[in-house]
Scaffold this motif. Structure first.
Motif, PDB file in Angstrom:
ATOM      1  N   MET A 143       0.830  -1.204   0.000  1.00  0.00           N
ATOM      2  CA  MET A 143       0.000   0.000   0.000  1.00  0.00           C
ATOM      3  C   MET A 143       0.869   1.260   0.000  1.00  0.00           C
ATOM      4  SD  MET A 143      -2.663  -1.705  -0.231  1.00  0.00           S
ATOM      5  CE  MET A 143      -3.726  -0.291  -0.509  1.00  0.00           C
ATOM      6  N   GLN A 144       1.986   1.228   0.718  1.00  0.00           N
ATOM      7  CA  GLN A 144       2.876   2.391   0.741  1.00  0.00           C
ATOM      8  C   GLN A 144       3.473   2.635  -0.642  1.00  0.00           C
ATOM      9  OE1 GLN A 144       3.834   4.663   3.534  1.00  0.00           O
ATOM     10  NE2 GLN A 144       4.157   5.633   1.543  1.00  0.00           N
ATOM     11  N   ARG A 145       3.856   1.560  -1.328  1.00  0.00           N
ATOM     12  CA  ARG A 145       4.427   1.723  -2.672  1.00  0.00           C
ATOM     13  C   ARG A 145       3.358   2.184  -3.666  1.00  0.00           C
ATOM     14  NH1 ARG A 145       7.427  -2.506  -0.580  1.00  0.00           N
ATOM     15  NH2 ARG A 145       5.997  -4.136  -1.323  1.00  0.00           N
ATOM     16  N   TYR A 146       2.111   1.782  -3.453  1.00  0.00           N
ATOM     17  CA  TYR A 146       1.032   2.291  -4.308  1.00  0.00           C
ATOM     18  C   TYR A 146       0.914   3.807  -4.142  1.00  0.00           C
ATOM     19  CZ  TYR A 146      -3.482   2.937  -6.544  1.00  0.00           C
ATOM     20  OH  TYR A 146      -4.481   3.381  -7.390  1.00  0.00           O
ATOM     21  N   VAL A 147       0.976   4.262  -2.899  1.00  0.00           N
ATOM     22  CA  VAL A 147       0.912   5.707  -2.626  1.00  0.00           C
ATOM     23  C   VAL A 147       2.115   6.418  -3.239  1.00  0.00           C
ATOM     24  CG1 VAL A 147       1.021   7.435  -0.794  1.00  0.00           C
ATOM     25  CG2 VAL A 147      -0.446   5.435  -0.523  1.00  0.00           C
ATOM     26  N   ASP A 148       3.301   5.844  -3.060  1.00  0.00           N
ATOM     27  CA  ASP A 148       4.525   6.472  -3.565  1.00  0.00           C
ATOM     28  C   ASP A 148       4.496   6.630  -5.081  1.00  0.00           C
ATOM     29  OD1 ASP A 148       5.455   6.550  -0.971  1.00  0.00           O
ATOM     30  OD2 ASP A 148       6.712   4.771  -1.172  1.00  0.00           O
ATOM     31  N   ASN A 149       3.845   5.702  -5.765  1.00  0.00           N
ATOM     32  CA  ASN A 149       3.811   5.714  -7.234  1.00  0.00           C
ATOM     33  C   ASN A 149       2.462   6.164  -7.779  1.00  0.00           C
ATOM     34  OD1 ASN A 149       6.500   4.379  -8.084  1.00  0.00           O
ATOM     35  ND2 ASN A 149       5.731   2.992  -6.508  1.00  0.00           N
ATOM     36  N   PHE A 150       1.670   6.825  -6.949  1.00  0.00           N
ATOM     37  CA  PHE A 150       0.301   7.142  -7.340  1.00  0.00           C
ATOM     38  C   PHE A 150       0.237   8.080  -8.538  1.00  0.00           C
ATOM     39  CE2 PHE A 150      -3.707   9.536  -7.031  1.00  0.00           C
ATOM     40  CZ  PHE A 150      -4.595   8.479  -7.124  1.00  0.00           C
ATOM     41  N   LEU A 151       1.161   9.008  -8.648  1.00  0.00           N
ATOM     42  CA  LEU A 151       1.110   9.958  -9.765  1.00  0.00           C
ATOM     43  C   LEU A 151       1.117   9.221 -11.094  1.00  0.00           C
ATOM     44  CD1 LEU A 151       1.052  12.921 -10.565  1.00  0.00           C
ATOM     45  CD2 LEU A 151       3.544  12.908 -10.574  1.00  0.00           C
ATOM     46  N   GLU A 152       1.996   8.235 -11.228  1.00  0.00           N
ATOM     47  CA  GLU A 152       2.063   7.453 -12.466  1.00  0.00           C
ATOM     48  C   GLU A 152       0.869   6.513 -12.577  1.00  0.00           C
ATOM     49  OE1 GLU A 152       3.045   6.083 -16.067  1.00  0.00           O
ATOM     50  OE2 GLU A 152       3.928   7.805 -15.024  1.00  0.00           O
ATOM     51  N   LEU A 153       0.493   5.872 -11.470  1.00  0.00           N
ATOM     52  CA  LEU A 153      -0.638   4.954 -11.493  1.00  0.00           C
ATOM     53  C   LEU A 153      -1.947   5.686 -11.793  1.00  0.00           C
ATOM     54  CD1 LEU A 153       0.390   2.811  -8.400  1.00  0.00           C
ATOM     55  CD2 LEU A 153       0.321   2.033 -10.779  1.00  0.00           C
ATOM     56  N   ARG A 154      -2.028   6.930 -11.323  1.00  0.00           N
ATOM     57  CA  ARG A 154      -3.201   7.757 -11.629  1.00  0.00           C
ATOM     58  C   ARG A 154      -3.293   8.008 -13.127  1.00  0.00           C
ATOM     59  NH1 ARG A 154      -6.082  10.228 -13.979  1.00  0.00           N
ATOM     60  NH2 ARG A 154      -7.311  12.091 -13.505  1.00  0.00           N
ATOM     61  N   LYS A 155      -2.165   8.280 -13.760  1.00  0.00           N
ATOM     62  CA  LYS A 155      -2.168   8.504 -15.212  1.00  0.00           C
ATOM     63  C   LYS A 155      -2.633   7.260 -15.958  1.00  0.00           C
ATOM     64  CE  LYS A 155       1.624  11.864 -15.118  1.00  0.00           C
ATOM     65  NZ  LYS A 155       3.037  12.116 -15.526  1.00  0.00           N
ATOM     66  N   GLN A 156      -2.277   6.093 -15.439  1.00  0.00           N
ATOM     67  CA  GLN A 156      -2.639   4.835 -16.077  1.00  0.00           C
ATOM     68  C   GLN A 156      -4.026   4.343 -15.657  1.00  0.00           C
ATOM     69  OE1 GLN A 156       0.434   1.878 -15.438  1.00  0.00           O
ATOM     70  NE2 GLN A 156       2.067   3.360 -15.742  1.00  0.00           N
ATOM     71  N   GLY A 157      -4.609   4.997 -14.658  1.00  0.00           N
ATOM     72  CA  GLY A 157      -5.911   4.570 -14.163  1.00  0.00           C
ATOM     73  C   GLY A 157      -5.862   3.236 -13.451  1.00  0.00           C
ATOM     74  N   LYS A 158      -4.711   2.907 -12.856  1.00  0.00           N
ATOM     75  CA  LYS A 158      -4.510   1.603 -12.238  1.00  0.00           C
ATOM     76  C   LYS A 158      -4.800   1.629 -10.740  1.00  0.00           C
ATOM     77  CE  LYS A 158      -3.081  -0.550 -15.943  1.00  0.00           C
ATOM     78  NZ  LYS A 158      -3.880  -1.642 -16.548  1.00  0.00           N
ATOM     79  N   GLY A 159      -5.559   0.631 -10.292  1.00  0.00           N
ATOM     80  CA  GLY A 159      -5.870   0.507  -8.881  1.00  0.00           C
ATOM     81  C   GLY A 159      -5.529  -0.875  -8.368  1.00  0.00           C
ATOM     82  N   LEU A 160      -6.165  -1.260  -7.270  1.00  0.00           N
ATOM     83  CA  LEU A 160      -5.907  -2.545  -6.629  1.00  0.00           C
ATOM     84  C   LEU A 160      -7.212  -3.260  -6.315  1.00  0.00           C
ATOM     85  CD1 LEU A 160      -3.209  -1.420  -4.011  1.00  0.00           C
ATOM     86  CD2 LEU A 160      -2.770  -2.553  -6.211  1.00  0.00           C
ATOM     87  N   LEU A 161      -7.160  -4.576  -6.364  1.00  0.00           N
ATOM     88  CA  LEU A 161      -8.254  -5.421  -5.909  1.00  0.00           C
ATOM     89  C   LEU A 161      -7.729  -6.240  -4.735  1.00  0.00           C
ATOM     90  CD1 LEU A 161     -11.068  -6.728  -6.163  1.00  0.00           C
ATOM     91  CD2 LEU A 161     -10.052  -8.353  -7.794  1.00  0.00           C
ATOM     92  N   LEU A 162      -8.122  -5.861  -3.529  1.00  0.00           N
ATOM     93  CA  LEU A 162      -7.671  -6.558  -2.328  1.00  0.00           C
ATOM     94  C   LEU A 162      -8.683  -7.652  -2.005  1.00  0.00           C
ATOM     95  CD1 LEU A 162      -6.599  -3.482  -0.141  1.00  0.00           C
ATOM     96  CD2 LEU A 162      -5.248  -4.755  -1.824  1.00  0.00           C
ATOM     97  N   HIS A 163      -8.280  -8.899  -2.171  1.00  0.00           N
ATOM     98  CA  HIS A 163      -9.213 -10.011  -1.958  1.00  0.00           C
ATOM     99  C   HIS A 163      -8.641 -10.960  -0.913  1.00  0.00           C
ATOM    100  CE1 HIS A 163      -6.772 -12.969  -4.286  1.00  0.00           C
ATOM    101  NE2 HIS A 163      -6.398 -11.890  -4.962  1.00  0.00           N
ATOM    102  N   GLY A 164      -9.537 -11.567  -0.145  1.00  0.00           N
ATOM    103  CA  GLY A 164      -9.098 -12.480   0.891  1.00  0.00           C
ATOM    104  C   GLY A 164     -10.208 -12.729   1.895  1.00  0.00           C
ATOM    105  N   SER A 165      -9.890 -13.496   2.915  1.00  0.00           N
ATOM    106  CA  SER A 165     -10.881 -13.892   3.908  1.00  0.00           C
ATOM    107  C   SER A 165     -11.361 -12.705   4.739  1.00  0.00           C
ATOM    108  CB  SER A 165     -10.297 -14.960   4.834  1.00  0.00           C
ATOM    109  OG  SER A 165      -9.881 -16.093   4.092  1.00  0.00           O
ATOM    110  N   VAL A 166     -12.438 -12.924   5.461  1.00  0.00           N
ATOM    111  CA  VAL A 166     -13.025 -11.897   6.325  1.00  0.00           C
ATOM    112  C   VAL A 166     -12.037 -11.526   7.441  1.00  0.00           C
ATOM    113  CG1 VAL A 166     -14.893 -11.382   7.935  1.00  0.00           C
ATOM    114  CG2 VAL A 166     -15.354 -12.698   5.855  1.00  0.00           C
TER     115      VAL A 166
END
Length: 279
Positions: A112-135
């Motif tokens: 999550m920290q690296r997603y934040v650190d690279n958000f400017l580029e990821l925002r340009k690409q429209g890229k997000g995350l799908l967090l999946h797993g147990s309750v």
């Protein structure tokens, strides 16, 4: 006439420049600041006439720059406060941040920290995350960590879920599509607990409209879900398939594993109550 314009400009400059005790006239006949010993007056010749307008000395210029920096800082802090109020409606999730992370899942926190650190580029690409797993494994907390960190950077972020959005839309007589489109004003949209909403054709259509609007705008999402990645990839339900296809195209899947944080909290609270009650 042009000379008169310059005269008026010079008079305005002179009127707006303060003189202080200790200021002095140098050997060049110009006024100097008594504090920083830099010029408060300049000299030039225009239209055959020597003119001596006032100017900012070094310390006065630094003072004004400091005031401007402090003003911008206050404005930014107010903007962050406003974004946080908007981003976490009726929730204490604004406290779910990297600073308060118990580090029970450092790998996920690092992602999550690296997603934040690279958000400017990821925002340009429209890229997000799908967090999946147990309750209870910390998916929502992780998503809120990223949301809070991005809000701290000045990005508008909304953390919500499909049920809340749908309830809002159902209470509207008109402007429903405009409301969905307004969600695109947020640089990041966190949609919590996909699959927890009621299973109906109407709800599936609403989910599709929300995801599709974001998809077409090229804006990132972080989506959390208890649905397994196998179910998402291999669903035979056509309504869900068109939703999941868009999600997988824009949201990189991250499996969140580990014990249930919620159950650990229950156990801790239970132990604490036993100690308080002497049981």
């Amino acid at each position: 006439m042009l000379g008169d314009v310059f005269e008026n400009i010079i008079d305005t400059c002179n009127a707006n420049t303060k003189t202080n005790a200790g200021d002095y006239v140098g050997e060049d006949g110009l006024l100097y600041c008594g504090k920083c010993n830099t010029k408060k007056q300049v000299e030039f010749t225009i239209f055959g006439k020597v003119r001596r307008p006032m100017c900012l000395c070094k310390c006065e210029q630094e003072r004004l720059e400091k005031e401007e920096a402090e003003r911008k800082k206050r404005e930014f802090e107010e903007k962050v406060k406003r974004y946080r109020r908007l981003g976490f409606p009726e929730s204490d999730m604004h406290k779910w941040n990297f600073e308060n992370d118990d580090q029970s899942n450092p790998k996920l926190a690092g992602i999550m920290q690296r997603y934040v650190d690279n958000f400017l580029e990821l925002r340009k690409q429209g890229k997000g995350l799908l967090l999946h797993g147990s309750v209870g494994t910390g998916k929502t907390y992780a998503a809120c960590e990223a949301a809070n960190a991005l809000i701290n950077k000045g990005y508008p972020v909304l953390v919500t879920n499909f049920a809340r959005i749908t309830n809002t839309i159902q209470g509207m007589y008109e402007g429903k599509q405009e409301y969905i489109d307004s969600l695109n004003e947020f640089q990041l949209l966190v949609l919590d607990d996909l699959g927890a909403e009621r299973d109906s054709a109407y709800m599936q259509e609403m989910i599709y409209n929300i995801i599709d609007s974001r998809y077409r705008a090229g804006l990132p999402m972080i989506i959390t879900t208890n649905i397994s990645i196998e179910q998402i990839k291999k669903t035979d339900n056509m309504e869900r398939m068109r939703i999941y296809d868009r999600i997988l195209e824009r949201c990189f899947p991250v499996e969140v594993t580990g014990g249930s944080r919620r159950r650990q909290i229950v156990r801790d609270n239970y132990k604490n109550m036993k100690e308080l009650l002497g049981i």
